[in-house]
Design a protein around this motif. Structure first.
Motif, mmCIF file in Angstrom:
data_model
loop_
_atom_site.group_PDB
_atom_site.id
_atom_site.type_symbol
_atom_site.label_atom_id
_atom_site.label_comp_id
_atom_site.label_asym_id
_atom_site.label_seq_id
_atom_site.Cartn_x
_atom_site.Cartn_y
_atom_site.Cartn_z
ATOM 1 N N MET A 1 43.458 -31.565 -44.356
ATOM 2 C CA MET A 1 42.057 -31.182 -44.195
ATOM 3 C C MET A 1 41.294 -31.490 -45.487
ATOM 4 O O MET A 1 41.702 -31.115 -46.577
ATOM 5 N N VAL A 2 40.151 -32.209 -45.340
ATOM 6 C CA VAL A 2 39.339 -32.546 -46.493
ATOM 7 C C VAL A 2 38.042 -31.749 -46.419
ATOM 8 O O VAL A 2 37.309 -31.832 -45.434
ATOM 9 N N VAL A 3 37.764 -30.969 -47.422
ATOM 10 C CA VAL A 3 36.557 -30.147 -47.463
ATOM 11 C C VAL A 3 35.740 -30.561 -48.678
ATOM 12 O O VAL A 3 36.290 -30.822 -49.744
ATOM 13 N N SER A 4 34.408 -30.651 -48.506
ATOM 14 C CA SER A 4 33.572 -31.067 -49.629
ATOM 15 C C SER A 4 33.743 -30.095 -50.792
ATOM 16 O O SER A 4 33.790 -28.886 -50.610
ATOM 17 N N SER A 5 33.820 -30.622 -51.983
ATOM 18 C CA SER A 5 34.071 -29.806 -53.166
ATOM 19 C C SER A 5 32.778 -29.231 -53.721
ATOM 20 O O SER A 5 31.686 -29.672 -53.406
ATOM 21 N N ARG A 6 32.930 -28.213 -54.576
ATOM 22 C CA ARG A 6 31.776 -27.639 -55.252
ATOM 23 C C ARG A 6 31.102 -28.684 -56.136
ATOM 24 O O ARG A 6 29.879 -28.714 -56.271
ATOM 25 N N THR A 7 31.921 -29.587 -56.697
ATOM 26 C CA THR A 7 31.357 -30.642 -57.535
ATOM 27 C C THR A 7 30.413 -31.518 -56.735
ATOM 28 O O THR A 7 29.322 -31.865 -57.185
ATOM 29 N N ASP A 8 30.818 -31.887 -55.498
ATOM 30 C CA ASP A 8 29.952 -32.690 -54.646
ATOM 31 C C ASP A 8 28.665 -31.942 -54.324
ATOM 32 O O ASP A 8 27.577 -32.517 -54.292
ATOM 33 N N ALA A 9 28.768 -30.637 -54.059
ATOM 34 C CA ALA A 9 27.577 -29.841 -53.774
ATOM 35 C C ALA A 9 26.641 -29.822 -54.982
ATOM 36 O O ALA A 9 25.420 -29.897 -54.843
ATOM 37 N N ASP A 10 27.204 -29.719 -56.174
ATOM 38 C CA ASP A 10 26.387 -29.760 -57.384
ATOM 39 C C ASP A 10 25.643 -31.093 -57.500
ATOM 40 O O ASP A 10 24.481 -31.137 -57.907
ATOM 41 N N LEU A 11 26.320 -32.180 -57.134
ATOM 42 C CA LEU A 11 25.682 -33.494 -57.182
ATOM 43 C C LEU A 11 24.512 -33.559 -56.212
ATOM 44 O O LEU A 11 23.470 -34.141 -56.518
ATOM 45 N N ARG A 12 24.663 -32.987 -55.031
ATOM 46 C CA ARG A 12 23.589 -33.019 -54.039
ATOM 47 C C ARG A 12 22.377 -32.208 -54.483
ATOM 48 O O ARG A 12 21.251 -32.483 -54.072
ATOM 49 N N LEU A 13 22.605 -31.201 -55.326
ATOM 50 C CA LEU A 13 21.505 -30.374 -55.827
ATOM 51 C C LEU A 13 20.844 -30.973 -57.062
ATOM 52 O O LEU A 13 19.812 -30.478 -57.521
ATOM 53 N N LEU B 1 12.744 -34.309 -56.520
ATOM 54 C CA LEU B 1 13.486 -33.687 -55.429
ATOM 55 C C LEU B 1 14.981 -33.701 -55.723
ATOM 56 O O LEU B 1 15.463 -34.476 -56.558
ATOM 57 N N THR B 2 15.717 -32.868 -55.019
ATOM 58 C CA THR B 2 17.174 -32.886 -55.150
ATOM 59 C C THR B 2 17.724 -34.214 -54.631
ATOM 60 O O THR B 2 17.072 -34.918 -53.848
ATOM 61 N N ALA B 3 18.938 -34.534 -55.045
ATOM 62 C CA ALA B 3 19.570 -35.774 -54.588
ATOM 63 C C ALA B 3 19.730 -35.774 -53.069
ATOM 64 O O ALA B 3 19.582 -36.816 -52.416
ATOM 65 N N ALA B 4 20.034 -34.614 -52.489
ATOM 66 C CA ALA B 4 20.229 -34.537 -51.040
ATOM 67 C C ALA B 4 18.970 -34.929 -50.281
ATOM 68 O O ALA B 4 19.033 -35.667 -49.290
ATOM 69 N N VAL B 5 17.818 -34.458 -50.736
ATOM 70 C CA VAL B 5 16.569 -34.770 -50.046
ATOM 71 C C VAL B 5 16.151 -36.207 -50.312
ATOM 72 O O VAL B 5 15.679 -36.910 -49.408
ATOM 73 N N ARG B 6 16.337 -36.672 -51.534
ATOM 74 C CA ARG B 6 16.020 -38.086 -51.802
ATOM 75 C C ARG B 6 16.888 -39.003 -50.954
ATOM 76 O O ARG B 6 16.414 -40.001 -50.401
ATOM 77 N N VAL C 1 19.924 -23.273 -50.548
ATOM 78 C CA VAL C 1 18.768 -22.917 -49.734
ATOM 79 C C VAL C 1 17.512 -22.850 -50.589
ATOM 80 O O VAL C 1 16.461 -23.390 -50.233
ATOM 81 N N HIS C 2 17.619 -22.208 -51.740
ATOM 82 C CA HIS C 2 16.462 -22.076 -52.622
ATOM 83 C C HIS C 2 15.966 -23.447 -53.087
ATOM 84 O O HIS C 2 14.771 -23.744 -53.008
ATOM 85 N N GLU C 3 16.874 -24.273 -53.560
ATOM 86 C CA GLU C 3 16.469 -25.576 -54.094
ATOM 87 C C GLU C 3 15.872 -26.458 -53.006
ATOM 88 O O GLU C 3 14.889 -27.173 -53.241
ATOM 89 N N TYR C 4 16.447 -26.452 -51.815
ATOM 90 C CA TYR C 4 15.926 -27.296 -50.745
ATOM 91 C C TYR C 4 14.575 -26.789 -50.248
ATOM 92 O O TYR C 4 13.710 -27.590 -49.856
ATOM 93 N N ARG C 5 14.372 -25.475 -50.275
ATOM 94 C CA ARG C 5 13.058 -24.950 -49.890
ATOM 95 C C ARG C 5 11.987 -25.373 -50.896
ATOM 96 O O ARG C 5 10.838 -25.639 -50.520
ATOM 97 N N ILE C 6 12.347 -25.423 -52.161
ATOM 98 C CA ILE C 6 11.406 -25.920 -53.171
ATOM 99 C C ILE C 6 10.999 -27.345 -52.827
ATOM 100 O O ILE C 6 9.818 -27.715 -52.877
ATOM 101 N N ASP C 7 11.974 -28.171 -52.451
ATOM 102 C CA ASP C 7 11.680 -29.563 -52.087
ATOM 103 C C ASP C 7 10.740 -29.636 -50.894
ATOM 104 O O ASP C 7 9.782 -30.423 -50.883
ATOM 105 N N LEU C 8 11.018 -28.826 -49.864
ATOM 106 C CA LEU C 8 10.184 -28.846 -48.666
ATOM 107 C C LEU C 8 8.748 -28.458 -48.999
ATOM 108 O O LEU C 8 7.795 -29.085 -48.512
ATOM 109 N N GLU C 9 8.570 -27.452 -49.853
ATOM 110 C CA GLU C 9 7.216 -27.038 -50.229
ATOM 111 C C GLU C 9 6.525 -28.109 -51.070
ATOM 112 O O GLU C 9 5.316 -28.333 -50.928
ATOM 113 N N ARG C 10 7.276 -28.765 -51.929
ATOM 114 C CA ARG C 10 6.665 -29.839 -52.718
ATOM 115 C C ARG C 10 6.143 -30.955 -51.807
ATOM 116 O O ARG C 10 5.079 -31.525 -52.053
#
Length: 536
Positions: free
Chosen positions: A1-13, A196-201, A43-52
């Motif tokens: 089983m492969v699960v996304s790592s915290r490091t990957d999540a940090d990159l997306r933020l 914006l965060t990397a995920a939204v870009r 959630v907080h960071e992505y909401r900032i992006d949506l409002e921007r």
């Protein structure tokens, strides 16, 4: 089983420019992080992006950019690019929420709270997850790069760029969107873009390559059925559709690196959701406008579908070149659509499924909705709304997730039935709306407006006595873009398309700035500016 790592999540933020969390939100976030630190931060960071995005002047501008049919008369307002984007966002939210439920089930299984796993959720987790706010942000942003007059303006700017302005990369609406988010828009701070965060870009990169990436690659080397959707077959010009100019290519590569499980040339999950939502909204919601405006005629639409289903014109046995000369005859255009679909997408195209889609849309659109002309009354409005609601629900139920998608597809796509139905619904637009003489006549005038604006600003910047009085933003963009173009030559010359001598780079910088400036106008601003510059 492969699960996304915290490091990957940090990159997306990750944002391009580091920012501290606003102090008024810090205590609330710290309290919530006790339960799930990573999820609450995302959630907080992505909401900032949506409002921007919602507060961006480029987003507000879309309210004055025509979608397909301009507003006229009284009654329900026709879609513009803003209302279209909001409906894409609504569809994307529903799709992503359904997928997020699978993801939550899988993560609960990993945590030991569920005894069974969820295969769809496991695939989504491996690919970097699925977030409803990111999908909505992508939908809000996806049309920001549309110039005045939509796709017509896009084609005109691309032609002028390559034939008159010395810009071999041309102009592309998707690449312009990414440029707006990362370079042109501003938060009022000392860096470009809205950070914006990397995920939204990454979520706006529908065609994650540059035009130059496909320059020189001919059809014999990579046939159309083995190319990503949107690349096209022109080795001289390169990709037809692309999501970044050379100036932003490094940033595109950087944000995509936050999704190491996504293959080269494949959309992120959130981007794929947005792309599907855009197709669904365009295929269904825009039909509202066509019916209300009286553009779709019952006899013409029904005649096309009935003739193809019955093969009354004997088109089945005729060669394609002969059919192309008869495309106005009932049933011929649908046959040409089927043949082109079979050629480009043999991985999913199937005659029986295509026929079923034609039969269903013929019945529900041609024989039912259009059988009674729209008169603006309550019953007419109910009929249109019921058609729209029924088809949105039908198409969104056809979503599938694939761990290893076809090169012309994505990790999130429509199943075979829904894929063919969207294809046929979009055919209605192309065959019965976009080729109408009234629309073509208006577009000839709009073409002239765009051409004369670009040439007029180019001549203004060439005027030794008056160039300094050109619009301030245009002058600033000329300086910034020229500097960025020279910088690109110094450290990544491989990303430049065209000549690289000093004079050519100065020309490219100025030309890109002119395109940026004209593309940032609304329809009415383009008309008014053209009138004032030409004395019209």
């Amino acid at each position: 089983m492969v699960v996304s790592s915290r490091t990957d999540a940090d990159l997306r933020l990750r944002r391009r420019h580091p920012e501290s969390i606003r102090s008024q939100h810090r205590s609330e976030i710290e309290e919530r992080q006790d339960a799930d630190p990573s999820a609450q931060t995302e959630v907080h960071e992505y909401r900032i992006d949506l409002e921007r995005l919602r507060f961006s002047p480029y987003f507000g501008r879309l309210s004055a950019v025509t979608q397909v049919v301009p507003q006229s008369g009284v009654g329900p307002v026709m879609h513009n690019r803003l209302t279209h984007s909001l409906k894409v966002s609504a569809v994307a939210r529903v799709i992503s929420a359904n997928l997020a439920a699978h993801l939550s089930h899988h993560r609960a299984h990993v945590a030991g709270a569920e005894t069974t796993d969820d295969e769809v959720g496991r695939t989504l987790d491996r690919l970097g997850g699925c977030d409803t706010i990111v999908a909505q942000a992508a939908a809000h942003a996806h049309d920001l790069g549309h110039p005045p007059f939509g796709h017509l303006g896009e084609r005109v700017l691309d032609r002028l760029a390559t034939t008159e302005l010395g810009l071999a990369e041309g102009f592309e609406g998707n690449a312009q969107t990414f440029r707006i988010l990362t370079s042109l828009d501003t938060l009022g701070r000392d860096f470009p873009g809205i950070n914006l965060t990397a995920a939204v870009r990454a979520s706006v990169l529908k065609y994650p390559w540059t035009r130059g990436r496909w320059t020189g690659v001919d059809g014999a080397e990579v046939p159309v059925e083995d190319r990503p959707r949107g690349v096209g077959l022109d080795p001289a010009r390169g990709a037809a559709k692309f999501s970044a100019y050379g100036l932003e290519a490094e940033e595109m590569a950087d944000v995509l690196s936050a999704f190491p499980a996504i293959g080269d040339g494949i959309q992120t999950v959130d981007c794929a959701i947005m792309d599907l939502a855009d197709d669904i909204a365009y295929a269904v919601h825009d039909l509202d406008d066509f019916v209300r405006a009286g553009v779709l005629q019952h006899a013409e639409v029904a005649g096309e579908f009935h003739a193809w289903l019955a093969d009354t014109g004997g088109v089945d046995d005729e060669q394609t070149p002969q059919l192309q000369g008869r495309w106005r005859e009932p049933g011929v255009s649908l046959e040409l659509l089927w043949r082109e679909t079979r050629r480009k997408d043999p991985w999913i195209a199937e005659k029986e499924v295509f026929t079923d889609a034609v039969r269903r849309i013929s019945r529900e659109l041609g024989d039912q909705l259009l059988a009674r002309p729209y008169d603006g009354g309550v019953e007419s409005e109910r009929a249109v709304s019921a058609f729209t609601r029924r088809w949105i629900e039908r198409l969104r139920r056809g979503i599938v997730v694939e761990a290893h998608p076809h090169v012309r597809s994505g990790h999130v796509r429509l199943d075979q039935r829904a894929w063919h139905e969207v294809l046929v619904l979009k055919f209605v637009h192309a065959r019965f709306v976009l080729d109408l003489p009234d629309i073509a006549q208006a577009q000839r005038g709009q073409t002239r407006v765009i051409e004369e604006l670009v040439r007029g600003f180019d001549a203004w910047l060439d005027d030794p006595h008056d160039a300094g009085r050109a619009p301030r933003r245009l002058l600033e963009w000329v300086d910034e873009t020229t500097e960025a173009t020279f910088s690109l030559r110094d450290h990544r010359p491989d990303l430049l398309v065209g000549r690289r001598d000093d004079a050519s780079l100065r020309r490219q910088g100025r030309s890109r700035a002119i395109l940026d400036y004209v593309a940032s106008m609304t329809d009415q601003q383009a008309l008014a500016t053209h009138g004032s510059m030409t004395g019209g």
